[in-house]
Write a protein that holds these residues in place. Structure first.
Motif, short mmCIF file in Angstrom:
data_model
loop_
_atom_site.label_atom_id
_atom_site.label_comp_id
_atom_site.label_asym_id
_atom_site.label_seq_id
_atom_site.Cartn_x
_atom_site.Cartn_y
_atom_site.Cartn_z
N LYS A 199 0.86 -1.19 0.00
CA LYS A 199 0.00 0.00 0.00
C LYS A 199 0.89 1.23 0.00
N ILE A 204 0.97 5.77 -1.45
CA ILE A 204 0.20 6.96 -1.83
C ILE A 204 0.66 7.41 -3.20
N ASN A 247 0.54 10.42 -6.04
CA ASN A 247 0.35 11.87 -6.08
C ASN A 247 0.47 12.38 -7.51
N ASN A 268 -3.89 13.39 -3.91
CA ASN A 268 -3.23 12.23 -3.32
C ASN A 268 -4.26 11.14 -3.08
N LYS A 269 -3.87 9.91 -3.26
CA LYS A 269 -4.80 8.78 -3.04
C LYS A 269 -4.02 7.57 -2.58
N ILE A 270 -4.58 6.88 -1.59
CA ILE A 270 -3.99 5.62 -1.13
C ILE A 270 -4.35 4.53 -2.14
N GLN A 313 10.15 7.89 -1.82
CA GLN A 313 9.30 8.24 -2.95
C GLN A 313 10.03 7.98 -4.26
#
Length: 387
Positions: free
Chosen positions: A96, A98, A100, A105-107, A172
């Motif tokens: 899991k 994130i 962007n 932003n979304k999980i 990231q």
């Protein structure tokens, strides 16, 4: 006169005239709807299951070996076995994270595969995999719409779960959207992205599920399944609630079809019982002409058999007509709307059609036995004078 013609006229003509007895056709109509509904339900649900279960198997893996906590020695043993057995697989890592893009932003679930061609050969991927490198990402069309991102644009993946205490910087990596996929099932398009395996290993340094991914179900020997900390599971283990719900729904719809068949049997039983009462005199005349009890019973059984055959034949023809119309016009989508998950085949299984037809005919014939025996026991003289 042929006994078949006699049987047909005996029940389809009114006792006081030669007019057609409409009620005698009700069992045929009911059986038509019962057989039609049952066969069509099987055909639609089988097609839907094939489409959905096939997508789930491709997406979630026919079989997955999770080797999170497996020792390096056992890991080498597993790989050696897979290679010697010539089993086709890819390595995967699942985490899991994130995603962007701009201010959005979304999980999401990130899956890394060592060979994206192997996994998505049955998905509608628009670009060639030759364009994919360790900075490429494949996202679902639903997610692309939500992020308002297009192909060849860059998104970032953040992995807060891999944050080191010694560093305030969240791991990231930037990825270029190389392709869009369409699973057309559940929320996969919205919640799953795919990256190369090496990029996943580089990004998810602390944890994540990883192991071996097989598109088809594989049965492993005990020497593999008993390895410490190894987990083996299939796509239906992951989606057992959905699979169970679809099986239950299928049974419910099929039960409705068989209920119509049973109602048709009771309708025939009622029609024949009334006929016995209304045509006592005619039955008596047949007996005085030399018709034995067996022939009287045979008249009832023949009509029930004809009713069963007509209902079954019309029911089967109705289903094939629906299939022809669906193949040409896709009327299911026209009725319910332009939803991707309604694009599934109507699968007609000849064995199921035969079984359903035989059950329907046997039940309809059995329902005629009681009134047939009752009619055969009538005394000729009393029957004639009871008119």
């Amino acid at each position: 006169m042929s006994i078949f013609i006699l049987s047909w006229k005996f029940f389809t003509r009114k006792y006081e005239s030669n007019k057609i007895n409409i009620s005698s056709f009700l069992p045929i109509i009911g059986l038509f709807f019962g057989v039609f509904t049952t066969i069509l339900t099987f055909a639609v649900m089988d097609g839907l299951e094939k489409d959905i279960f096939g997508t789930l198997e491709n997406f979630s893996g026919g079989t997955i070996l999770n080797v999170n906590k497996v020792s390096s020695t056992d890991l080498a043993y597993i790989e050696n076995y897979l290679n010697e057995a010539s089993l086709k697989y890819v390595k995967f890592i699942d985490r899991k994270a994130i995603i962007n893009f701009g201010e959005i932003n979304k999980i999401i679930n990130v899956r890394g595969f060592s060979d994206l061609n192997f996994v998505f050969e049955k998905f509608n991927i628009e670009n060639s995999f030759e364009e994919i490198n360790d900075s490429s990402i494949i996202i679902g069309k639903g997610l692309a719409s939500k992020l308002n991102v297009s192909e060849n644009e860059f998104v970032k993946i953040f992995s807060p779960l891999d944050l080191k205490l010694s560093s305030p910087k969240v791991p990231q990596k930037s990825f270029e959207v190389s392709s869009l996929y369409a699973a057309n099932l559940l929320d996969f398009d919205l919640n799953y992205v795919f990256i190369p395996y090496n990029a996943g290993i580089d990004l998810f340094k602390k944890s994540g599920n990883y192991g071996y991914f097989f598109t088809k179900e594989v049965i492993f020997p005990e020497k593999i399944t008993q390895i410490n900390n190894l987990r083996v599971y299939n796509w239906y283990d992951t989606h057992k609630n959905l699979v169970g719900a679809m099986k239950t729904e299928k049974i419910a719809y099929i039960s409705f079809g068989f209920l119509l068949i049973i109602i048709s049997c009771f309708s025939l039983l009622s029609t024949m019982s009334i006929t016995v009462i209304q045509k006592i005199a005619q039955i008596g005349i047949l007996k005085t002409q030399g018709y034995s009890n067996f022939l009287i019973i045979k008249i009832f059984l023949i009509f029930s058999l004809i009713s069963g055959l007509l209902g079954v034949i019309f029911g089967i023809l109705g289903v094939y007509l629906i299939k022809i119309i669906e193949n040409k016009y896709s009327f299911i989508k026209l009725i319910f709307g332009n939803y991707p998950y309604l694009e599934f085949p109507i699968l007609l299984d000849s064995k199921k059609i035969i079984y359903i037809s035989l059950i329907a005919i046997i039940l309809i014939v059995l329902s005629s036995i009681y009134p047939a025996i009752k009619a055969s026991k009538l005394r000729p003289i009393k029957s004639i004078y009871s008119k």
